[in-house]
Design a protein around this motif. Structure first.
Motif, PDB file in Angstrom:
ATOM      1  N   LYS A   3      37.777  25.319  41.743  1.00 19.50           N
ATOM      2  CA  LYS A   3      36.726  26.077  41.555  1.00 19.50           C
ATOM      3  C   LYS A   3      35.967  24.467  41.013  1.00 19.50           C
ATOM      4  O   LYS A   3      35.035  23.358  40.894  1.00 19.50           O
ATOM      5  CB  LYS A   3      36.197  26.496  39.870  1.00 19.50           C
ATOM      6  N   ALA A  96      40.012  34.757  44.655  1.00 20.37           N
ATOM      7  CA  ALA A  96      39.793  34.862  42.710  1.00 20.37           C
ATOM      8  C   ALA A  96      40.436  33.359  42.249  1.00 20.37           C
ATOM      9  O   ALA A  96      39.957  33.081  40.860  1.00 20.37           O
ATOM     10  CB  ALA A  96      40.272  36.493  42.171  1.00 20.37           C
ATOM     11  N   ASP A 100      33.382  32.277  42.736  1.00 20.91           N
ATOM     12  CA  ASP A 100      32.457  33.056  41.455  1.00 20.91           C
ATOM     13  C   ASP A 100      32.413  34.329  41.888  1.00 20.91           C
ATOM     14  O   ASP A 100      32.089  35.597  41.457  1.00 20.91           O
ATOM     15  CB  ASP A 100      31.561  32.638  41.051  1.00 20.91           C
ATOM     16  N   LEU A 174      32.826  37.796  40.798  1.00 14.98           N
ATOM     17  CA  LEU A 174      35.057  37.655  39.265  1.00 14.98           C
ATOM     18  C   LEU A 174      35.641  38.230  38.805  1.00 14.98           C
ATOM     19  O   LEU A 174      36.838  38.747  38.843  1.00 14.98           O
ATOM     20  CB  LEU A 174      35.212  35.520  39.382  1.00 14.98           C
TER      21      LEU A 174
END
Ligand code: UDP
Ligand code: MG
Length: 318
Positions: A3, A96, A100, A174
């Protein structure tokens, strides 16, 4: 896949592909142009995620080549042809893990990719789902246009919530994607499920274009099967109809018996007619009511085995 740590949202554009090798180069070029145009709004880790839905042509080779050339292009390959809806779910589940905001769009880019920008803007204003709505269907054949519009009307008559003229071109945050992944049913009809999530939604309108290359993967039989899937997955109205039809038949049988009684009183009765006709309407009515009641129970079991979440929390202040 990690992320992004900066505060810009990471965008994933999920593209299901079934035998789409002729369009992939062009699709990639146009989607990368969209990502480049949004470099201020989304993080540099944003990428295109192709889902090869068990294609028989060179689709996966093309995706692997594109990935080798540019790391903004990612892909997963499904072992079998699992169908458009399952390919979308696979893409959402994968996206996912790092994104986001997740946009899903068809590989042929019939849906205008330039409105992704507006979708992201609307998501940043607090909408969890942004639907892409076809403004006109001028590029569709008369047949496709008419059948599609009749389908939306039938669905709404049967009480299933769908968004008119919206297919599977949409943005989800998300949070919305994670909630959707909790719906574990196998008979997937995403455009009926997503309105059930209950989050804040917005719409963007666009004109649907011609397919860039290759041909539609939804021939008539598959399209009808998909429509039937939608109706039977979201509506118990067909079962209710059987029950009401049974009740109507019993009412007709009652009407006929009143008519027969009047004929008997007026001495105008035809021998043998009443017993035959009355048994036909009465027995058919009883059978239909019986079927309707069994249907209600089967329908309840069907809804139970889907194990849909009972509720989705929209906000909390704890
Ligand atoms: N698709 C898929 N698996 C299938 C059928 C279709 O992943 O079994 C993909 C296809 O590659 C395309 C999208 O679903 O990206 C929509 O298909 P298509 O454009 O052929 O449908 P149409 O626009 O004609 O309704
Ligand atoms: Mg298409």
């Amino acid at each position: 896949m990690v992320k992004e740590s900066d505060n810009k949202p990471c965008l994933a554009i999920v593209v299901p592909c079934y035998n789409e090798s002729p369009v992939l180069e062009q699709t990639t070029e146009r989607l990368l142009a969209v990502l480049e145009g949004m470099s201020e709004a989304v993080s540099p880790g944003s990428r295109i995620l192709y889902v090869d839905d068990g294609s028989h042509d060179a689709t996966w080779d093309v995706i692997a080549q594109l990935h080798g050339r540019d790391r903004r292009i990612a892909g997963i390959s499904l072992a079998n042809n699992s169908g458009h809806q399952n390919a979308l779910m696979a893409g959402l589940a994968t996206a996912a893990r790092f994104a986001d905001l997740i946009v899903t769009i068809d590989a042929d880019l019939q849906d205008d990719e330039t409105v992704i920008n507006d979708m992201v803007r609307l998501a940043q204003k607090g909408n969890d789902i942004v639907y892409g709505i076809r403004r006109s269907r001028a590029s569709d054949t008369w047949f496709k246009r008419t059948t599609a519009q009749s389908f939306y009307r039938i669905m709404s008559c049967l009480g299933a919530k769908t968004v008119y003229n919206h297919a599977d071109y949409r943005l989800m945050t998300l949070r919305a994607a994670r909630t959707l992944l909790c719906y574990e049913e196998r008979n997937l009809f995403l455009r009926g499920l997503i309105p059930l999530l209950g989050y804040r939604t917005a719409q963007v309108n666009y004109d649907r274009k011609e397919r860039q290359a290759g041909e539609s993967k939804y021939p008539l039989a598959k399209m009808l099967g998909f429509a039937f899937e939608g109706i039977t997955s979201f509506s118990m109205s067909l079962v209710h109809m059987v029950l009401w039809l049974g009740i109507l038949f019993l009412l007709i049988a009652m009407g006929i018996s009143i008519w027969v009684a009047t004929c008997l009183l007026l001495k105008k009765a035809i021998t043998g007619w009443a017993s035959l006709i009355l048994s036909v309407w009465f027995c058919s009515g009883c059978i239909l009511i019986g079927l309707g009641i069994v249907g209600e129970y089967v329908g309840k079991i069907y809804m139970e085995v889907k194990r849909r979440p009972r509720y989705n929390i929209k906000d909390e202040r704890l």
